[in-house]
Design a protein around this motif. Sequence first.
Motif, PDB file in Angstrom:
ATOM      1  N   SER A   1       0.596  -1.303   0.399  1.00  0.00           N
ATOM      2  CA  SER A   1       0.272   0.237  -0.102  1.00  0.00           C
ATOM      3  C   SER A   1       0.633   1.391  -0.464  1.00  0.00           C
ATOM      4  CB  SER A   1      -1.054   0.162   1.560  1.00  0.00           C
ATOM      5  OG  SER A   1      -0.484   0.726   3.047  1.00  0.00           O
ATOM      6  N   VAL A   2       0.081   2.633   0.092  1.00  0.00           N
ATOM      7  CA  VAL A   2       1.069   3.800  -0.519  1.00  0.00           C
ATOM      8  C   VAL A   2       1.153   4.499   1.067  1.00  0.00           C
ATOM      9  CG1 VAL A   2      -0.645   5.198  -1.077  1.00  0.00           C
ATOM     10  CG2 VAL A   2       1.322   5.848  -1.507  1.00  0.00           C
ATOM     11  N   THR A   3       0.717   3.262   2.667  1.00  0.00           N
ATOM     12  CA  THR A   3       0.368   3.903   3.260  1.00  0.00           C
ATOM     13  C   THR A   3       1.769   3.274   4.595  1.00  0.00           C
ATOM     14  OG1 THR A   3      -1.557   3.457   4.036  1.00  0.00           O
ATOM     15  CG2 THR A   3      -1.588   5.620   2.731  1.00  0.00           C
ATOM     16  N   GLY A   4       1.236   3.682   5.894  1.00  0.00           N
ATOM     17  CA  GLY A   4       1.592   3.171   6.983  1.00  0.00           C
ATOM     18  C   GLY A   4       3.454   2.349   6.670  1.00  0.00           C
ATOM     19  N   SER A   5       4.316   3.788   6.462  1.00  0.00           N
ATOM     20  CA  SER A   5       5.832   2.726   6.363  1.00  0.00           C
ATOM     21  C   SER A   5       6.225   2.540   7.240  1.00  0.00           C
ATOM     22  CB  SER A   5       5.842   4.029   5.555  1.00  0.00           C
ATOM     23  OG  SER A   5       6.290   4.341   4.276  1.00  0.00           O
ATOM     24  N   ARG A   6       6.704   1.538   7.627  1.00  0.00           N
ATOM     25  CA  ARG A   6       7.133   0.932   9.368  1.00  0.00           C
ATOM     26  C   ARG A   6       8.598  -0.058   8.464  1.00  0.00           C
ATOM     27  NH1 ARG A   6       1.542  -0.406  12.126  1.00  0.00           N
ATOM     28  NH2 ARG A   6       0.593   1.369  11.812  1.00  0.00           N
ATOM     29  N   TYR A   7       9.666  -0.058   8.357  1.00  0.00           N
ATOM     30  CA  TYR A   7      10.585  -0.993   8.605  1.00  0.00           C
ATOM     31  C   TYR A   7      11.051  -1.608   9.876  1.00  0.00           C
ATOM     32  CZ  TYR A   7       9.524   1.376   3.792  1.00  0.00           C
ATOM     33  OH  TYR A   7       8.784   1.650   2.387  1.00  0.00           O
TER      34      TYR A   7
ATOM     35  N   PHE B   1      17.017   4.242   2.514  1.00  0.00           N
ATOM     36  CA  PHE B   1      15.192   4.377   2.719  1.00  0.00           C
ATOM     37  C   PHE B   1      15.571   5.799   2.086  1.00  0.00           C
ATOM     38  CE2 PHE B   1      16.593   1.169   5.931  1.00  0.00           C
ATOM     39  CZ  PHE B   1      15.534   0.421   5.580  1.00  0.00           C
ATOM     40  N   THR B   2      14.677   5.755   0.681  1.00  0.00           N
ATOM     41  CA  THR B   2      14.358   6.916   0.356  1.00  0.00           C
ATOM     42  C   THR B   2      13.600   7.829   0.886  1.00  0.00           C
ATOM     43  OG1 THR B   2      12.185   6.445  -1.113  1.00  0.00           O
ATOM     44  CG2 THR B   2      14.647   6.630  -2.082  1.00  0.00           C
ATOM     45  N   GLY B   3      12.614   7.347   2.029  1.00  0.00           N
ATOM     46  CA  GLY B   3      11.587   7.977   2.513  1.00  0.00           C
ATOM     47  C   GLY B   3      10.416   8.552   1.496  1.00  0.00           C
ATOM     48  N   ASP B   4      10.167   9.807   1.650  1.00  0.00           N
ATOM     49  CA  ASP B   4       9.618  10.010   0.072  1.00  0.00           C
ATOM     50  C   ASP B   4       9.690  11.322  -0.880  1.00  0.00           C
ATOM     51  OD1 ASP B   4       6.450   9.066   0.571  1.00  0.00           O
ATOM     52  OD2 ASP B   4       5.666  10.531   1.418  1.00  0.00           O
ATOM     53  N   LEU B   5      10.766  11.015  -1.632  1.00  0.00           N
ATOM     54  CA  LEU B   5      11.068  11.280  -1.916  1.00  0.00           C
ATOM     55  C   LEU B   5      11.139  12.342  -3.431  1.00  0.00           C
ATOM     56  CD1 LEU B   5      14.240  11.490  -2.934  1.00  0.00           C
ATOM     57  CD2 LEU B   5      13.371   9.854  -5.353  1.00  0.00           C
TER      58      LEU B   5
ATOM     59  N   SER C   1       7.077   4.335  -3.737  1.00  0.00           N
ATOM     60  CA  SER C   1       6.655   4.280  -5.704  1.00  0.00           C
ATOM     61  C   SER C   1       5.279   4.733  -5.797  1.00  0.00           C
ATOM     62  CB  SER C   1       6.526   3.115  -5.972  1.00  0.00           C
ATOM     63  OG  SER C   1       5.728   2.190  -4.837  1.00  0.00           O
ATOM     64  N   THR C   2       5.291   6.567  -5.328  1.00  0.00           N
ATOM     65  CA  THR C   2       3.863   6.937  -5.147  1.00  0.00           C
ATOM     66  C   THR C   2       3.226   6.996  -6.275  1.00  0.00           C
ATOM     67  OG1 THR C   2       4.442   7.469  -2.761  1.00  0.00           O
ATOM     68  CG2 THR C   2       2.491   8.540  -3.580  1.00  0.00           C
ATOM     69  N   TYR C   3       4.189   7.243  -6.743  1.00  0.00           N
ATOM     70  CA  TYR C   3       3.890   8.016  -8.601  1.00  0.00           C
ATOM     71  C   TYR C   3       4.438   7.135  -9.737  1.00  0.00           C
ATOM     72  CZ  TYR C   3       0.794  11.494  -7.414  1.00  0.00           C
ATOM     73  OH  TYR C   3       0.005  12.657  -7.129  1.00  0.00           O
ATOM     74  N   GLY C   4       5.324   5.690  -9.147  1.00  0.00           N
ATOM     75  CA  GLY C   4       5.483   3.847  -9.597  1.00  0.00           C
ATOM     76  C   GLY C   4       5.293   4.139 -11.344  1.00  0.00           C
ATOM     77  N   ASP C   5       3.507   4.586 -11.633  1.00  0.00           N
ATOM     78  CA  ASP C   5       3.530   4.486 -13.092  1.00  0.00           C
ATOM     79  C   ASP C   5       2.956   5.478 -13.783  1.00  0.00           C
ATOM     80  OD1 ASP C   5       1.021   4.754 -11.405  1.00  0.00           O
ATOM     81  OD2 ASP C   5       0.146   2.855 -11.712  1.00  0.00           O
ATOM     82  N   ARG C   6       3.231   6.346 -13.117  1.00  0.00           N
ATOM     83  CA  ARG C   6       2.382   7.705 -13.090  1.00  0.00           C
ATOM     84  C   ARG C   6       3.834   8.724 -14.174  1.00  0.00           C
ATOM     85  NH1 ARG C   6      -2.570   9.041  -9.886  1.00  0.00           N
ATOM     86  NH2 ARG C   6      -2.880   6.640  -9.383  1.00  0.00           N
ATOM     87  N   HIS C   7       3.347   9.676 -14.947  1.00  0.00           N
ATOM     88  CA  HIS C   7       4.226  10.921 -15.383  1.00  0.00           C
ATOM     89  C   HIS C   7       3.326  12.356 -15.077  1.00  0.00           C
ATOM     90  CE1 HIS C   7       6.894  13.099 -17.639  1.00  0.00           C
ATOM     91  NE2 HIS C   7       6.216  13.506 -18.814  1.00  0.00           N
ATOM     92  N   HIS C   8       4.047  12.688 -13.839  1.00  0.00           N
ATOM     93  CA  HIS C   8       3.400  14.379 -13.877  1.00  0.00           C
ATOM     94  C   HIS C   8       2.669  15.030 -15.514  1.00  0.00           C
ATOM     95  CE1 HIS C   8       3.567  14.109  -9.927  1.00  0.00           C
ATOM     96  NE2 HIS C   8       5.335  13.161  -9.872  1.00  0.00           N
ATOM     97  N   GLY C   9       3.723  15.027 -16.179  1.00  0.00           N
ATOM     98  CA  GLY C   9       2.924  15.907 -17.421  1.00  0.00           C
ATOM     99  C   GLY C   9       3.549  17.090 -17.588  1.00  0.00           C
TER     100      GLY C   9
ATOM    101  N   THR D   1       8.625  -0.210  -2.436  1.00  0.00           N
ATOM    102  CA  THR D   1       7.879  -0.205  -1.668  1.00  0.00           C
ATOM    103  C   THR D   1       6.836   1.400  -1.373  1.00  0.00           C
ATOM    104  OG1 THR D   1       9.137   1.275  -0.038  1.00  0.00           O
ATOM    105  CG2 THR D   1       8.840  -1.008   0.767  1.00  0.00           C
ATOM    106  N   HIS D   2       5.701   1.516  -0.677  1.00  0.00           N
ATOM    107  CA  HIS D   2       5.036   2.504  -0.900  1.00  0.00           C
ATOM    108  C   HIS D   2       4.040   2.678  -1.615  1.00  0.00           C
ATOM    109  CE1 HIS D   2       4.209   5.920   2.028  1.00  0.00           C
ATOM    110  NE2 HIS D   2       4.432   6.967   0.868  1.00  0.00           N
ATOM    111  N   GLY D   3       4.319   2.186  -2.408  1.00  0.00           N
ATOM    112  CA  GLY D   3       2.621   1.937  -3.379  1.00  0.00           C
ATOM    113  C   GLY D   3       1.674   0.980  -3.739  1.00  0.00           C
ATOM    114  N   GLU D   4       0.589   2.198  -4.754  1.00  0.00           N
ATOM    115  CA  GLU D   4       0.068   0.878  -4.167  1.00  0.00           C
ATOM    116  C   GLU D   4      -0.041  -0.302  -5.715  1.00  0.00           C
ATOM    117  OE1 GLU D   4      -2.759   1.476  -3.131  1.00  0.00           O
ATOM    118  OE2 GLU D   4      -3.359   2.960  -2.762  1.00  0.00           O
TER     119      GLU D   4
END
Length: 470
Positions: A24-30, A192-196, A220-228, A431-434
């Motif tokens: 998932s994109v939430t709940g970061s815990r390592y 760990f990138t955290g949120d990049l 990988s929050t936007y791992g399948d997207r391009h901001h354009g 991690t950290h992505g849908e």
Amino acid sequence: MKDVTAAPRGTDSPTLSFFGAADSVTGSRYLVQNGSFRMLVDCGLFQGFKVLRERNRAPFPVRPDSVDAVVVSHAHLDHSGYLPALVRDGFAGRIYASEGTLELCRIMLPDSGHLLEEEARFAAKHLWSSHADPRPLYTEADAQRALDRFEILPEGEERSLGPGVAVRLVPAGHILGATGVRLRVSDRLVHFTGDLGRSDDPLMRPPHPFEPADVLVTESTYGDRHHGEVDPERVLGDVVRRVVRRGGVVLIPAFAVGRTETVLLHLSRLRERGEIPDVPIFLNSPMAVSVADVYSRHPDQHRLSPSDVRRLYELATPVHTVDESKLLNLRGGPMIIISASGMLTGGRILHHLTAYGPDPRNAVVLTGFQAGGTRGSALLGGATDVRIFGRDVPIRAEVVSIDTMSAHADAEGILTWMRATASPPRVVYVTHGEPAAADALRARIKRELGWNVRVPEHLATVGLPGPSSP
């Protein structure tokens, strides 16, 4: 309480366990373990789908009193929001974070506890909870006790945390105080990138370049997207002009930290150029008002001067009390309301959505990522009603998404950041992505960089390979 997962304490080889953000994109815990020493990188809340939120109520995968230290990458609740529960349940070590992250957590964690208590009282009063006696996940007092465990770790300084384990924080962009976390575990380097953040963010400075590491754990929050190339300022201006012409209200749910400042920056520029009408702008987020002082104290981390910060907040009328917030729902348009939360998961924005969502003259502007299972995600998917405080609220207002306003790097941004390293890591964990976003980024890392890359499962434990590991 017994450990649910993770290697037994005293295990010879260092291990990494994925207690959150693995599917998932939430709940970061390592959890990183080296011999008998245990530490967490991030300790966040799960948000979105109920099956994910229920993990917040489940026992922590290891006994909290068995964890020796926590390092927090940044203050957003999906990275820091479980800390009050961890401390309440027995964690007695130190929580390390940058100065900016600590300052923001001093605002955000008590506010989170207060909102959780308020929601529990509201649910009990109006009988819309499935529980006979709804209880908050934690309280404001729990959050205050967690803040007593914090210790500032200056960015760039390496600090020993325990036997064979040292940490260094490096700037990550994204929001004020956000850092990547670089661990030295015996002879292994783990990043760990955290949120990049983005290199072209209008508010924040770009992230620190990726230095070589044996293991990379990337978001990988936007791992399948391009901001354009879509200009968010132009889109926002179009929406405001359109809604004002029909006498409506522009509702902008925005994260109180980071996104609110970006929205105000764009509105300020549009107003200065005369591209939007001079209609009232209300900032209904006491937390966001408090954050203004934090940005003023840390000009080295963002692109605004202290005078710029003051000018942004002078653009909007702050809404402090509950009564003032209620009056906005009676006022009507034209006006603009900016209020937390960014994914419509709670807070005062829900009362505004209840009041103005049913009217087609109005608009809801989504300004960032909407996690699956949130009301924001539902609206993005075309929902014509959303459940708020136990009842279904019809949504006839125009819904506009401006995800190019996001403070996360998109897939190309993440890959560009990775390419800068002098040598590739031995393994990358995405991690950290849908699931779709994580797998899309995995495929691109494998195809374009040729790196060893995996998407871990929730609660998985892996060994940390060193420089000479097979």
